[in-house]
Design a protein around this motif. Structure first.
Motif, PDB file in Angstrom:
ATOM      1  N   ALA A 139     -28.068  13.039  33.225  1.00 41.68           N
ATOM      2  CA  ALA A 139     -28.907  12.470  32.160  1.00 41.68           C
ATOM      3  C   ALA A 139     -28.493  13.007  30.795  1.00 41.68           C
ATOM      4  CB  ALA A 139     -30.375  12.789  32.434  1.00 41.68           C
ATOM      5  N   GLY A 140     -28.178  14.318  30.743  1.00 41.55           N
ATOM      6  CA  GLY A 140     -27.726  14.899  29.485  1.00 41.55           C
ATOM      7  C   GLY A 140     -26.415  14.299  29.007  1.00 41.55           C
ATOM      8  N   ALA A 141     -25.518  14.009  29.936  1.00 45.20           N
ATOM      9  CA  ALA A 141     -24.238  13.402  29.573  1.00 45.20           C
ATOM     10  C   ALA A 141     -24.431  11.992  29.025  1.00 45.20           C
ATOM     11  CB  ALA A 141     -23.315  13.372  30.779  1.00 45.20           C
ATOM     12  N   LEU A 142     -25.420  11.267  29.551  1.00 45.20           N
ATOM     13  CA  LEU A 142     -25.659   9.880  29.141  1.00 45.20           C
ATOM     14  C   LEU A 142     -26.526   9.775  27.893  1.00 45.20           C
ATOM     15  CD1 LEU A 142     -26.486   8.324  32.648  1.00 45.20           C
ATOM     16  CD2 LEU A 142     -24.310   8.205  31.429  1.00 45.20           C
ATOM     17  N   LEU A 143     -27.122  10.875  27.471  1.00 46.79           N
ATOM     18  CA  LEU A 143     -28.166  10.848  26.442  1.00 46.79           C
ATOM     19  C   LEU A 143     -27.744  10.151  25.150  1.00 46.79           C
ATOM     20  CD1 LEU A 143     -31.061  11.796  25.824  1.00 46.79           C
ATOM     21  CD2 LEU A 143     -30.079  13.935  24.946  1.00 46.79           C
ATOM     22  N   GLY A 144     -26.565  10.451  24.657  1.00 51.49           N
ATOM     23  CA  GLY A 144     -26.125   9.875  23.384  1.00 51.49           C
ATOM     24  C   GLY A 144     -25.483   8.519  23.513  1.00 51.49           C
ATOM     25  N   ASP A 145     -25.540   7.914  24.702  1.00 50.60           N
ATOM     26  CA  ASP A 145     -24.898   6.625  24.973  1.00 50.60           C
ATOM     27  C   ASP A 145     -23.436   6.642  24.505  1.00 50.60           C
ATOM     28  OD1 ASP A 145     -24.814   4.059  25.965  1.00 50.60           O
ATOM     29  OD2 ASP A 145     -25.508   3.122  24.114  1.00 50.60           O
ATOM     30  N   PRO A 146     -22.678   7.680  24.920  1.00 45.40           N
ATOM     31  CA  PRO A 146     -21.324   7.860  24.391  1.00 45.40           C
ATOM     32  C   PRO A 146     -20.326   6.904  25.028  1.00 45.40           C
ATOM     33  CG  PRO A 146     -21.761   9.503  26.055  1.00 45.40           C
ATOM     34  CD  PRO A 146     -23.030   8.725  25.904  1.00 45.40           C
ATOM     35  N   GLN A 147     -19.205   6.739  24.356  1.00 44.59           N
ATOM     36  CA  GLN A 147     -18.129   5.901  24.872  1.00 44.59           C
ATOM     37  C   GLN A 147     -17.164   6.696  25.750  1.00 44.59           C
ATOM     38  OE1 GLN A 147     -17.533   2.428  24.566  1.00 44.59           O
ATOM     39  NE2 GLN A 147     -19.698   2.648  24.046  1.00 44.59           N
ATOM     40  N   VAL A 148     -17.272   8.013  25.728  1.00 43.76           N
ATOM     41  CA  VAL A 148     -16.398   8.879  26.523  1.00 43.76           C
ATOM     42  C   VAL A 148     -17.266   9.784  27.377  1.00 43.76           C
ATOM     43  CG1 VAL A 148     -14.579  10.620  26.466  1.00 43.76           C
ATOM     44  CG2 VAL A 148     -14.643   8.840  24.713  1.00 43.76           C
ATOM     45  N   LEU A 149     -16.972   9.851  28.687  1.00 43.44           N
ATOM     46  CA  LEU A 149     -17.773  10.661  29.601  1.00 43.44           C
ATOM     47  C   LEU A 149     -16.883  11.496  30.510  1.00 43.44           C
ATOM     48  CD1 LEU A 149     -19.868   7.632  29.973  1.00 43.44           C
ATOM     49  CD2 LEU A 149     -21.124   9.763  29.918  1.00 43.44           C
ATOM     50  N   LEU A 150     -17.260  12.779  30.671  1.00 40.92           N
ATOM     51  CA  LEU A 150     -16.566  13.703  31.566  1.00 40.92           C
ATOM     52  C   LEU A 150     -17.548  14.168  32.635  1.00 40.92           C
ATOM     53  CD1 LEU A 150     -14.633  13.865  29.041  1.00 40.92           C
ATOM     54  CD2 LEU A 150     -14.307  16.266  29.616  1.00 40.92           C
ATOM     55  N   PHE A 151     -17.152  14.071  33.876  1.00 37.72           N
ATOM     56  CA  PHE A 151     -17.994  14.533  34.977  1.00 37.72           C
ATOM     57  C   PHE A 151     -17.187  15.475  35.862  1.00 37.72           C
ATOM     58  CE2 PHE A 151     -19.701  10.184  34.158  1.00 37.72           C
ATOM     59  CZ  PHE A 151     -20.990  10.544  33.767  1.00 37.72           C
ATOM     60  N   ASP A 152     -17.681  16.706  36.036  1.00 33.84           N
ATOM     61  CA  ASP A 152     -17.044  17.665  36.931  1.00 33.84           C
ATOM     62  C   ASP A 152     -17.892  17.782  38.194  1.00 33.84           C
ATOM     63  OD1 ASP A 152     -15.441  19.597  38.013  1.00 33.84           O
ATOM     64  OD2 ASP A 152     -16.089  21.211  36.674  1.00 33.84           O
ATOM     65  N   GLU A 153     -17.346  17.370  39.342  1.00 35.33           N
ATOM     66  CA  GLU A 153     -18.041  17.376  40.626  1.00 35.33           C
ATOM     67  C   GLU A 153     -19.415  16.688  40.525  1.00 35.33           C
ATOM     68  OE1 GLU A 153     -16.549  18.231  43.235  1.00 35.33           O
ATOM     69  OE2 GLU A 153     -14.915  19.524  42.581  1.00 35.33           O
ATOM     70  N   PRO A 154     -19.460  15.423  40.121  1.00 37.56           N
ATOM     71  CA  PRO A 154     -20.747  14.758  39.880  1.00 37.56           C
ATOM     72  C   PRO A 154     -21.590  14.537  41.131  1.00 37.56           C
ATOM     73  CG  PRO A 154     -18.956  13.182  39.747  1.00 37.56           C
ATOM     74  CD  PRO A 154     -18.322  14.527  39.836  1.00 37.56           C
ATOM     75  N   VAL A 155     -20.992  14.521  42.330  1.00 40.58           N
ATOM     76  CA  VAL A 155     -21.781  14.270  43.541  1.00 40.58           C
ATOM     77  C   VAL A 155     -22.282  15.557  44.180  1.00 40.58           C
ATOM     78  CG1 VAL A 155     -20.490  12.156  43.973  1.00 40.58           C
ATOM     79  CG2 VAL A 155     -19.810  14.253  45.130  1.00 40.58           C
ATOM     80  N   ASN A 156     -22.006  16.694  43.563  1.00 37.60           N
ATOM     81  CA  ASN A 156     -22.401  17.983  44.135  1.00 37.60           C
ATOM     82  C   ASN A 156     -23.917  18.056  44.317  1.00 37.60           C
ATOM     83  OD1 ASN A 156     -22.063  20.609  45.062  1.00 37.60           O
ATOM     84  ND2 ASN A 156     -22.257  21.497  43.023  1.00 37.60           N
ATOM     85  N   GLY A 157     -24.372  18.242  45.550  1.00 39.43           N
ATOM     86  CA  GLY A 157     -25.797  18.390  45.818  1.00 39.43           C
ATOM     87  C   GLY A 157     -26.557  17.099  46.010  1.00 39.43           C
ATOM     88  N   LEU A 158     -25.918  15.960  45.812  1.00 36.91           N
ATOM     89  CA  LEU A 158     -26.615  14.686  45.946  1.00 36.91           C
ATOM     90  C   LEU A 158     -26.674  14.251  47.410  1.00 36.91           C
ATOM     91  CD1 LEU A 158     -25.153  12.656  42.928  1.00 36.91           C
ATOM     92  CD2 LEU A 158     -27.330  13.894  43.050  1.00 36.91           C
ATOM     93  N   ASP A 159     -27.764  13.565  47.764  1.00 41.46           N
ATOM     94  CA  ASP A 159     -27.890  13.012  49.111  1.00 41.46           C
ATOM     95  C   ASP A 159     -27.106  11.703  49.178  1.00 41.46           C
ATOM     96  OD1 ASP A 159     -29.433  11.144  47.726  1.00 41.46           O
ATOM     97  OD2 ASP A 159     -31.340  11.884  48.504  1.00 41.46           O
TER      98      ASP A 159
END
Length: 341
Positions: A139-159
């Motif tokens: 949510a913090g990464a998406l907050l500014g509605d940016p055109q560039v996004l970086l995700f490090d291990e985004p599925v970590n801990g997700l079901d």
């Protein structure tokens, strides 16, 4: 767009990142792969201005991160999802980020809804599970509605539902024309998500290519054939100058010849087939082969520590026999070279 030019980072005598030059383009999901200790996290930290390069530079849409007045509007990043004050609620954490970047408070509720945290928006983050914390970081990464996004291990801990959701979200962001850069050790997820790959080892660039080309050039694909007439199959393949390998359960494996061509060949010779199936190489297989000499931390099974694994290739899976390791010239312990090769 993200542009790295000769990016280098030293920690004393340790060269963590060694002259990386590549471009992450909009409209595609770019995967970032490398063994532990390869410099991935350090590279992403330099992209977000958290570490200063020893030399070289990173540009976000042509600008250095330090020159971005309201950086969350340009680039959103998820590096450490637990980097949240435990006494703050999810809503207040995001509100502080929004206020520091002149983002409308209404956007906080929007991103909480996107990541599925609306029902716990006013609960303190210290009670969040790993998966909930991960959603808050996204949510913090998406907050500014940016055109560039970086995700490090985004599925970590997700079901499983969360993994499916983030996979679709990442794809959708790229389809909107955004630049999406994703680092993960989960090869199965990366294979389903990424279009392009950047692979590094020991801080150096090993590959900058499409997913399809990476697998094609670094792993083995073949067609598996099973027939009740093995001697006739050998004769037909040999007559056509087609090489073959013995597979398991009495099968044959043919490389570099399409399944359609093999099926037509069998039909012309009235050869009965019980199986004719293309076997596609996996991303994991290709990654293991490319990075075999770049792995910094080697684990060993108890049998290897007791000196009983000498028959297997170094780094081979438990139970592997000669010829099955990532650096081996053979393809597997079960295979024997065919006379038609």
């Amino acid at each position: 767009m993200i542009e790295l030019e000769h990016l280098t980072k030293r920690y004393g005598e340790k060269l963590a990142v060694d002259g990386l030059t590549f471009t992450v383009r909009p409209g595609v999901v770019t995967g970032f792969l490398g063994p532990n200790g390869s410099g991935k996290s350090t590279t992403m930290r330099m992209m977000l201005g958290l570490d200063k390069p020893s030399s070289g530079e990173v540009r976000i849409d042509g600008k250095r991160y330090i020159d971005l007045k309201e950086p969350l509007r340009y680039i959103g990043g998820l590096l450490e999802a637990r980097g949240v004050h435990p006494g703050r609620s999810a809503h207040n954490h995001l509100l502080c980020l929004a206020q520091s970047n002149e983002i409308s408070p209404s956007r906080v509720n929007e991103v909480l809804d996107i990541v599925g945290l609306t029902s716990v928006a006013h609960k303190r983050s210290k009670g969040f599970s790993l998966g909930m914390g991960q959603r808050l970081g996204i949510a913090g990464a998406l907050l500014g509605d940016p055109q560039v996004l970086l995700f490090d291990e985004p599925v970590n801990g997700l079901d499983p539902e969360g993994i499916h959701w983030i996979r679709n979200l990442i794809r959708d962001l790229a389809d909107q024309g955004r630049t999406v850069f994703v680092s993960s050790h989960l090869m199965s997820e990366m294979a389903l998500t990424a279009d392009h790959l950047i692979v590094i080892g020991q801080g150096r660039l090993l590959a900058d290519t499409t997913m399809a080309d990476f697998i094609t050039h670094n792993a083995h694909s073949f067609v598996r054939i099973r027939t009740p007439q093995p001697e006739r199959l050998i004769a037909v393949l040999s007559a056509e100058g087609i090489g073959w390998d013995r597979g398991d359960e009495g099968s044959f494996e043919v490389s570099d010849v399409p399944a359609e061509q093999l099926g037509e060949l069998a039909a012309r010779h009235r050869l009965v087939l019980h199986e004719l199936s293309p076997q596609r190489a996996s991303l994991e297989e290709a990654f293991m082969r490319m990075t075999a000499t770049s792995v910094e931390y080697h684990a060993h099974t108890p049998s290897e520590n007791n000196g009983t694994a000498s028959a297997g290739a170094p780094g081979a899976p438990p139970g592997a026999e000669p010829g099955s390791g990532p650096g081996s010239s053979g393809w597997g312990a079960h295979r024997k070279r065919g006379e038609g090769r």
